[in-house]
Design a protein around this motif. Structure first.
Motif, PDB file in Angstrom:
ATOM      1  N   ASP A  36       0.821  -1.208   0.000  1.00  0.00           N
ATOM      2  CA  ASP A  36       0.000   0.000   0.000  1.00  0.00           C
ATOM      3  C   ASP A  36       0.861   1.266   0.000  1.00  0.00           C
ATOM      4  OD1 ASP A  36      -2.278  -1.544   0.071  1.00  0.00           O
ATOM      5  OD2 ASP A  36      -2.666  -1.232   2.211  1.00  0.00           O
ATOM      6  N   ALA A  37       2.023   1.174   0.648  1.00  0.00           N
ATOM      7  CA  ALA A  37       2.917   2.325   0.754  1.00  0.00           C
ATOM      8  C   ALA A  37       3.858   2.455  -0.442  1.00  0.00           C
ATOM      9  CB  ALA A  37       3.734   2.230   2.044  1.00  0.00           C
ATOM     10  N   GLY A  38       3.684   1.588  -1.439  1.00  0.00           N
ATOM     11  CA  GLY A  38       4.523   1.640  -2.631  1.00  0.00           C
ATOM     12  C   GLY A  38       5.879   1.000  -2.447  1.00  0.00           C
ATOM     13  N   ILE A  39       5.982   0.109  -1.468  1.00  0.00           N
ATOM     14  CA  ILE A  39       7.247  -0.580  -1.188  1.00  0.00           C
ATOM     15  C   ILE A  39       7.134  -2.006  -1.726  1.00  0.00           C
ATOM     16  CG2 ILE A  39       8.830  -1.347   0.623  1.00  0.00           C
ATOM     17  CD1 ILE A  39       7.468   0.965   2.356  1.00  0.00           C
ATOM     18  N   ALA A  40       7.917  -2.313  -2.747  1.00  0.00           N
ATOM     19  CA  ALA A  40       7.860  -3.631  -3.385  1.00  0.00           C
ATOM     20  C   ALA A  40       8.528  -4.679  -2.502  1.00  0.00           C
ATOM     21  CB  ALA A  40       8.542  -3.575  -4.746  1.00  0.00           C
ATOM     22  N   ILE A  41       8.120  -5.924  -2.684  1.00  0.00           N
ATOM     23  CA  ILE A  41       8.711  -7.053  -1.962  1.00  0.00           C
ATOM     24  C   ILE A  41       9.479  -7.893  -2.967  1.00  0.00           C
ATOM     25  CG2 ILE A  41       8.217  -9.148  -0.642  1.00  0.00           C
ATOM     26  CD1 ILE A  41       5.735  -7.633   0.446  1.00  0.00           C
ATOM     27  N   ARG A  42      10.793  -7.963  -2.762  1.00  0.00           N
ATOM     28  CA  ARG A  42      11.671  -8.642  -3.708  1.00  0.00           C
ATOM     29  C   ARG A  42      12.741  -9.422  -2.975  1.00  0.00           C
ATOM     30  NH1 ARG A  42      12.782  -3.131  -7.113  1.00  0.00           N
ATOM     31  NH2 ARG A  42      10.730  -2.945  -8.116  1.00  0.00           N
ATOM     32  N   ALA A  43      13.164 -10.543  -3.557  1.00  0.00           N
ATOM     33  CA  ALA A  43      14.285 -11.304  -3.016  1.00  0.00           C
ATOM     34  C   ALA A  43      15.565 -10.483  -3.137  1.00  0.00           C
ATOM     35  CB  ALA A  43      14.422 -12.634  -3.758  1.00  0.00           C
ATOM     36  N   PRO A  44      16.580 -10.785  -2.329  1.00  0.00           N
ATOM     37  CA  PRO A  44      17.817  -9.958  -2.324  1.00  0.00           C
ATOM     38  C   PRO A  44      18.452  -9.738  -3.677  1.00  0.00           C
ATOM     39  CG  PRO A  44      17.813 -11.420  -0.451  1.00  0.00           C
ATOM     40  CD  PRO A  44      16.608 -11.799  -1.276  1.00  0.00           C
ATOM     41  N   GLY A  45      18.422 -10.756  -4.538  1.00  0.00           N
ATOM     42  CA  GLY A  45      19.063 -10.611  -5.836  1.00  0.00           C
ATOM     43  C   GLY A  45      18.420  -9.554  -6.714  1.00  0.00           C
ATOM     44  N   ALA A  46      17.186  -9.161  -6.399  1.00  0.00           N
ATOM     45  CA  ALA A  46      16.481  -8.137  -7.178  1.00  0.00           C
ATOM     46  C   ALA A  46      16.454  -6.784  -6.488  1.00  0.00           C
ATOM     47  CB  ALA A  46      15.055  -8.603  -7.451  1.00  0.00           C
ATOM     48  N   LEU A  47      17.171  -6.658  -5.370  1.00  0.00           N
ATOM     49  CA  LEU A  47      17.204  -5.395  -4.645  1.00  0.00           C
ATOM     50  C   LEU A  47      18.403  -4.563  -5.067  1.00  0.00           C
ATOM     51  CD1 LEU A  47      16.431  -6.567  -0.991  1.00  0.00           C
ATOM     52  CD2 LEU A  47      14.837  -5.449  -2.576  1.00  0.00           C
TER      53      LEU A  47
END
Length: 260
Positions: free
Chosen positions: A245-256
């Motif tokens: 909702d806050a615009g914070i994506a959830i990604r595995a470390p390799g995609a950060l």
């Protein structure tokens, strides 16, 4: 500070044989996260549970991590065992090897290593143990991320020796003003929305409130919640929803962007 993407991790496979621990099935929690810390047999887990949990993570595209602990099934790895650091590192390598073999079987790489419970906290303060552990990982799993706290000796040593590192924010644990988590053996029931807002604030401001009532800075790339925390499914669901909702994506470390 504004972190626009973060890893979301959870401890998994923490049963043994016919016994399970926690009030939510791994199948439900796995849908919420980007990284799974899979019990490797010493504090919880057995070969069949490890295989099933790794397979579940691979099917959901969730990063597979080894979650090695003290050899302490009775105490769930939350009691300190006064073994020599060399022995503890060998215990870790033994457990990492087990998870890696199941990951290979299911076509998934070993993404990370995250020590469990009391071993995580011991390494955070122990230069010798952290150094021996990182030196061993440099030879056996040089591309695996090592999960730890930003204030830990483990983080400093890993960066010094070149091991990829991921720092954690704990959604379902309190902090004191030193930046350490407040250890408890019996978790109280937590408000999922309160935990979620804590995580959103940390991503936006880089701050958390301590048990003493102070605000402290915290650096992290991953948010952890625990499957054995009462109400873990509601906590994980709320954290994920409020982050998105806050615009914070959830990604595995390799995609950060780890430089962020």
């Amino acid at each position: 500070m504004f972190r626009n993407a973060v890893d979301l991790n959870c401890d998994m496979g923490e049963g043994y044989g016919h016994w399970s621990y926690g009030d939510a099935p791994d199948e439900a929690l796995m849908k919420l996260i980007s990284s799974a810390n899979i019990a490797a047999g010493f504090h919880a887990g057995d070969p069949n549970t490890m295989d099933a949990t790794v397979k579940l993570a691979a099917e959901h595209g969730v990063g597979v991590g080894a979650h090695p602990g003290y050899h302490d099934l009775q105490g769930f790895g939350r009691r300190v065992i006064g073994a020599p650091p060399e022995e503890l590192v060998n215990d870790v390598l033994y457990q990492v090897g087990a998870i890696r073999e199941f990951a290979t079987r299911h076509g998934a790489p070993l993404q990370h290593v995250k020590p469990h419970g009391a071993l995580y906290m011991t390494a955070a303060k122990d230069e010798t143990l952290s150094r021996l552990l990182v030196e061993a990982l440099r030879k056996t799993a040089p591309d695996a991320f090592l999960y730890c706290m930003d204030i830990s000796i483990t983080d400093r040593v890993a960066r010094e020796l070149g091991q990829p590192v991921i720092r954690e924010l704990f959604a379902d644990r309190d902090y004191d003003r030193t930046g350490a988590i407040v250890f408890t053996r019996k978790m109280r029931a937590l408000d999922p929305e309160e935990m979620a807002q804590k995580c959103v604030r940390a991503c936006r401001e880089g701050k958390v409130r301590t048990v003493e009532g102070d605000d402290i800075s915290i650096a992290f790339e991953s948010i952890c919640f625990h499957s054995d925390t009462p109400g873990s499914l509601a906590i994980g669901t709320a954290v994920r929803a409020r982050l998105l909702d806050a615009g914070i994506a959830i990604r595995a470390p390799g995609a950060l962007d780890l430089a962020a």
